[in-house]
Design a protein around this motif. Structure first.
Motif, PDB file in Angstrom:
ATOM      1  N   SER A 169       0.830  -1.211   0.000  1.00 58.05           N
ATOM      2  CA  SER A 169       0.000   0.000   0.000  1.00 58.05           C
ATOM      3  C   SER A 169       0.864   1.260   0.000  1.00 58.05           C
ATOM      4  O   SER A 169       0.490   2.274  -0.595  1.00 58.05           O
ATOM      5  N   ALA A 170       2.030   1.213   0.649  1.00 58.47           N
ATOM      6  CA  ALA A 170       2.936   2.363   0.642  1.00 58.47           C
ATOM      7  C   ALA A 170       3.455   2.620  -0.780  1.00 58.47           C
ATOM      8  O   ALA A 170       3.527   3.772  -1.229  1.00 58.47           O
ATOM      9  N   ILE A 171       3.806   1.546  -1.487  1.00 55.91           N
ATOM     10  CA  ILE A 171       4.248   1.684  -2.881  1.00 55.91           C
ATOM     11  C   ILE A 171       3.125   2.252  -3.738  1.00 55.91           C
ATOM     12  O   ILE A 171       3.337   3.135  -4.580  1.00 55.91           O
ATOM     13  N   TRP A 172       1.913   1.767  -3.498  1.00 54.33           N
ATOM     14  CA  TRP A 172       0.741   2.237  -4.251  1.00 54.33           C
ATOM     15  C   TRP A 172       0.525   3.731  -4.021  1.00 54.33           C
ATOM     16  O   TRP A 172       0.292   4.488  -4.967  1.00 54.33           O
ATOM     17  N   MET A 173       0.624   4.179  -2.784  1.00 55.35           N
ATOM     18  CA  MET A 173       0.446   5.600  -2.476  1.00 55.35           C
ATOM     19  C   MET A 173       1.549   6.445  -3.105  1.00 55.35           C
ATOM     20  O   MET A 173       1.291   7.545  -3.604  1.00 55.35           O
ATOM     21  N   LYS A 174       2.768   5.923  -3.084  1.00 52.24           N
ATOM     22  CA  LYS A 174       3.884   6.647  -3.696  1.00 52.24           C
ATOM     23  C   LYS A 174       3.639   6.827  -5.193  1.00 52.24           C
ATOM     24  O   LYS A 174       3.932   7.886  -5.767  1.00 52.24           O
ATOM     25  N   GLU A 175       3.072   5.803  -5.838  1.00 54.09           N
ATOM     26  CA  GLU A 175       2.758   5.889  -7.269  1.00 54.09           C
ATOM     27  C   GLU A 175       1.674   6.924  -7.539  1.00 54.09           C
ATOM     28  O   GLU A 175       1.726   7.668  -8.525  1.00 54.09           O
ATOM     29  N   ARG A 176       0.670   6.988  -6.655  1.00 53.43           N
ATOM     30  CA  ARG A 176      -0.415   7.970  -6.845  1.00 53.43           C
ATOM     31  C   ARG A 176       0.142   9.396  -6.737  1.00 53.43           C
ATOM     32  O   ARG A 176      -0.255  10.285  -7.480  1.00 53.43           O
ATOM     33  N   ILE A 177       1.048   9.629  -5.794  1.00 52.55           N
ATOM     34  CA  ILE A 177       1.661  10.954  -5.651  1.00 52.55           C
ATOM     35  C   ILE A 177       2.490  11.284  -6.882  1.00 52.55           C
ATOM     36  O   ILE A 177       2.454  12.408  -7.398  1.00 52.55           O
ATOM     37  N   ALA A 178       3.242  10.309  -7.377  1.00 52.14           N
ATOM     38  CA  ALA A 178       4.070  10.519  -8.570  1.00 52.14           C
ATOM     39  C   ALA A 178       3.223  10.879  -9.789  1.00 52.14           C
ATOM     40  O   ALA A 178       3.696  11.572 -10.702  1.00 52.14           O
ATOM     41  N   GLU A 179       1.959  10.439  -9.793  1.00 55.16           N
ATOM     42  CA  GLU A 179       1.040  10.754 -10.890  1.00 55.16           C
ATOM     43  C   GLU A 179       0.415  12.142 -10.751  1.00 55.16           C
ATOM     44  O   GLU A 179      -0.361  12.557 -11.605  1.00 55.16           O
ATOM     45  N   GLY A 180       0.742  12.844  -9.646  1.00 56.01           N
ATOM     46  CA  GLY A 180       0.228  14.197  -9.465  1.00 56.01           C
ATOM     47  C   GLY A 180      -0.990  14.287  -8.566  1.00 56.01           C
ATOM     48  O   GLY A 180      -1.726  15.278  -8.621  1.00 56.01           O
ATOM     49  N   ASN A 181      -1.193  13.283  -7.709  1.00 57.08           N
ATOM     50  CA  ASN A 181      -2.341  13.266  -6.805  1.00 57.08           C
ATOM     51  C   ASN A 181      -1.922  13.594  -5.370  1.00 57.08           C
ATOM     52  O   ASN A 181      -0.739  13.780  -5.082  1.00 57.08           O
ATOM     53  N   LEU A 182      -2.910  13.653  -4.488  1.00 53.70           N
ATOM     54  CA  LEU A 182      -2.671  13.948  -3.080  1.00 53.70           C
ATOM     55  C   LEU A 182      -3.009  12.736  -2.228  1.00 53.70           C
ATOM     56  O   LEU A 182      -4.055  12.105  -2.416  1.00 53.70           O
ATOM     57  N   VAL A 183      -2.132  12.411  -1.281  1.00 50.99           N
ATOM     58  CA  VAL A 183      -2.417  11.419  -0.249  1.00 50.99           C
ATOM     59  C   VAL A 183      -2.553  12.174   1.061  1.00 50.99           C
ATOM     60  O   VAL A 183      -1.721  13.021   1.390  1.00 50.99           O
ATOM     61  N   VAL A 184      -3.635  11.886   1.806  1.00 51.31           N
ATOM     62  CA  VAL A 184      -3.958  12.661   3.007  1.00 51.31           C
ATOM     63  C   VAL A 184      -4.124  11.734   4.205  1.00 51.31           C
ATOM     64  O   VAL A 184      -4.771  10.677   4.097  1.00 51.31           O
ATOM     65  N   ILE A 185      -3.570  12.120   5.346  1.00 53.68           N
ATOM     66  CA  ILE A 185      -3.762  11.350   6.576  1.00 53.68           C
ATOM     67  C   ILE A 185      -3.866  12.312   7.756  1.00 53.68           C
ATOM     68  O   ILE A 185      -3.246  13.380   7.754  1.00 53.68           O
ATOM     69  N   ALA A 186      -4.666  11.944   8.738  1.00 52.26           N
ATOM     70  CA  ALA A 186      -4.774  12.744   9.962  1.00 52.26           C
ATOM     71  C   ALA A 186      -3.588  12.430  10.871  1.00 52.26           C
ATOM     72  O   ALA A 186      -3.211  11.267  11.032  1.00 52.26           O
ATOM     73  N   GLY A 187      -3.022  13.458  11.475  1.00 50.39           N
ATOM     74  CA  GLY A 187      -1.856  13.270  12.340  1.00 50.39           C
ATOM     75  C   GLY A 187      -2.175  13.336  13.814  1.00 50.39           C
ATOM     76  O   GLY A 187      -1.249  13.383  14.634  1.00 50.39           O
ATOM     77  N   ASP A 188      -3.463  13.317  14.165  1.00 50.30           N
ATOM     78  CA  ASP A 188      -3.825  13.504  15.571  1.00 50.30           C
ATOM     79  C   ASP A 188      -4.656  12.361  16.139  1.00 50.30           C
ATOM     80  O   ASP A 188      -5.318  12.515  17.156  1.00 50.30           O
ATOM     81  N   ARG A 189      -4.625  11.201  15.517  1.00 52.97           N
ATOM     82  CA  ARG A 189      -5.426  10.085  16.016  1.00 52.97           C
ATOM     83  C   ARG A 189      -4.663   8.784  15.829  1.00 52.97           C
ATOM     84  O   ARG A 189      -4.276   8.437  14.722  1.00 52.97           O
ATOM     85  N   THR A 190      -4.441   8.060  16.930  1.00 49.55           N
ATOM     86  CA  THR A 190      -3.756   6.777  16.836  1.00 49.55           C
ATOM     87  C   THR A 190      -4.714   5.729  16.295  1.00 49.55           C
ATOM     88  O   THR A 190      -5.895   5.716  16.622  1.00 49.55           O
ATOM     89  N   SER A 191      -4.202   4.830  15.464  1.00 52.19           N
ATOM     90  CA  SER A 191      -5.004   3.736  14.927  1.00 52.19           C
ATOM     91  C   SER A 191      -5.323   2.748  16.041  1.00 52.19           C
ATOM     92  O   SER A 191      -4.556   2.574  16.993  1.00 52.19           O
TER      93      SER A 191
END
Length: 298
Positions: A169-191
């Protein structure tokens, strides 16, 4: 909830929500206690006392944010309702125009779904087309997420499950960013599956735990990092304009691996500094109803 948003005038929607929230608030003792712990930190930082019915207002603001998400997913919120600030939005827009993606750190303050719902209906600042791929923990909101999927299945198909992130999934997200997209995550909530993977920092006057995974992921993806907040100007009016804050992170996570922990701490401190500032201005719009500081609430 879906029916009243679709069929009633917004002032009646707000009235119904206020009444329902009041009865929920009366019976939700754990929610009231957790909310009060947070609001006490805000009041102390502001040098004030907690206002009357503050925990009820906190619950009400959260309920209104759920209505906002429904309105966003059905295309009722438009780009002209966003008020841009004198920050780094132009820098992000220029990147997207050049076909370069980015990694966004958002929060549970305000409406973190705003950007995704707007882009899903073609409401963008850019000429180039791009998509938003959020990393979301679905473990506690399955029914509400099913409702959002009913409204807009395509937007929900772009979501990454926070509890199943791995190498693929990390590789997949890196590919989406390389295509010019945005990956978003909240930094204030533990899983739910990584409660022990935390980074400690000062927040609202006391040491608090923030999720290590969100900031580690930023380093793994090795993309430009921005902090993004979309906040209602009026806490209790879902017709209110929204403030869109976009700030480019000063901390770069590239470099030797042994320096990564210290850089992640610096990135976290940048993030929490902004989050704290917005919490002090709009305390009712930070939707964290759990014991964030591990305080006794019995």
């Amino acid at each position: 909830m879906l029916w009243i948003v679709r069929h009633l005038p917004l002032h009646l929607v707000e009235l119904c929500t206020a009444v329902i929230c009041f009865f929920f608030w009366i019976g939700a003792t754990p929610v009231r206690k957790r909310s009060r712990v947070y609001l006490e930190h805000v009041a102390k930082a502001n040098g004030k006392r907690i206002p009357l019915l503050a925990t009820y207002k906190h619950v009400l603001a959260f309920a209104l944010s759920m209505l906002e998400k429904i309105r966003g997913f059905q295309g009722s919120i438009k780009l002209n309702q966003l008020e841009t600030q004198n920050d780094d939005l132009d820098m992000l827009v220029k990147q997207l125009e050049n076909g370069e993606g980015a990694f966004l750190l958002c929060s549970h303050l305000g409406n973190m779904e705003m950007l995704r719902s707007l882009t899903g209906y073609g409401e963008k600042h850019t000429k180039n087309d791009f998509k938003v791929f959020p990393v979301v923990d679905f473990s506690g909101t399955s029914k509400f997420n099913a409702l959002l999927r009913e409204l807009n299945p395509e937007l929900m198909d772009q979501v990454v499950d926070a509890n199943s992130i791995g190498v693929d999934s990390a590789i997949w997200m890196k590919e989406r960013i390389a295509e010019g997209n945005l990956v978003v995550i909240a930094g204030d909530r533990t899983s739910a599956n990584s409660r022990n993977r935390n980074v400690k920092t000062e927040f609202l006057g006391e040491t608090a735990n923030f999720p290590e995974g969100s900031f580690t992921l930023a380093g793994v993806l090795n993309a430009p990092i921005y902090f993004v907040f979309a906040i209602r100007k009026n806490d209790f009016d879902i017709r209110s304009p929204y403030e869109m804050h976009v700030v480019r992170a000063k901390t770069e996570l590239s470099g030797p691996r042994k320096e990564r922990p210290a850089k992640i701490k610096l990135l976290l401190q940048e993030y929490t500094g902004l989050l704290e500032r917005h919490c002090l201005r709009h305390p009712y719009q930070w939707y964290n109803f759990y014991n964030f500081w591990d305080k006794s609430i019995d």
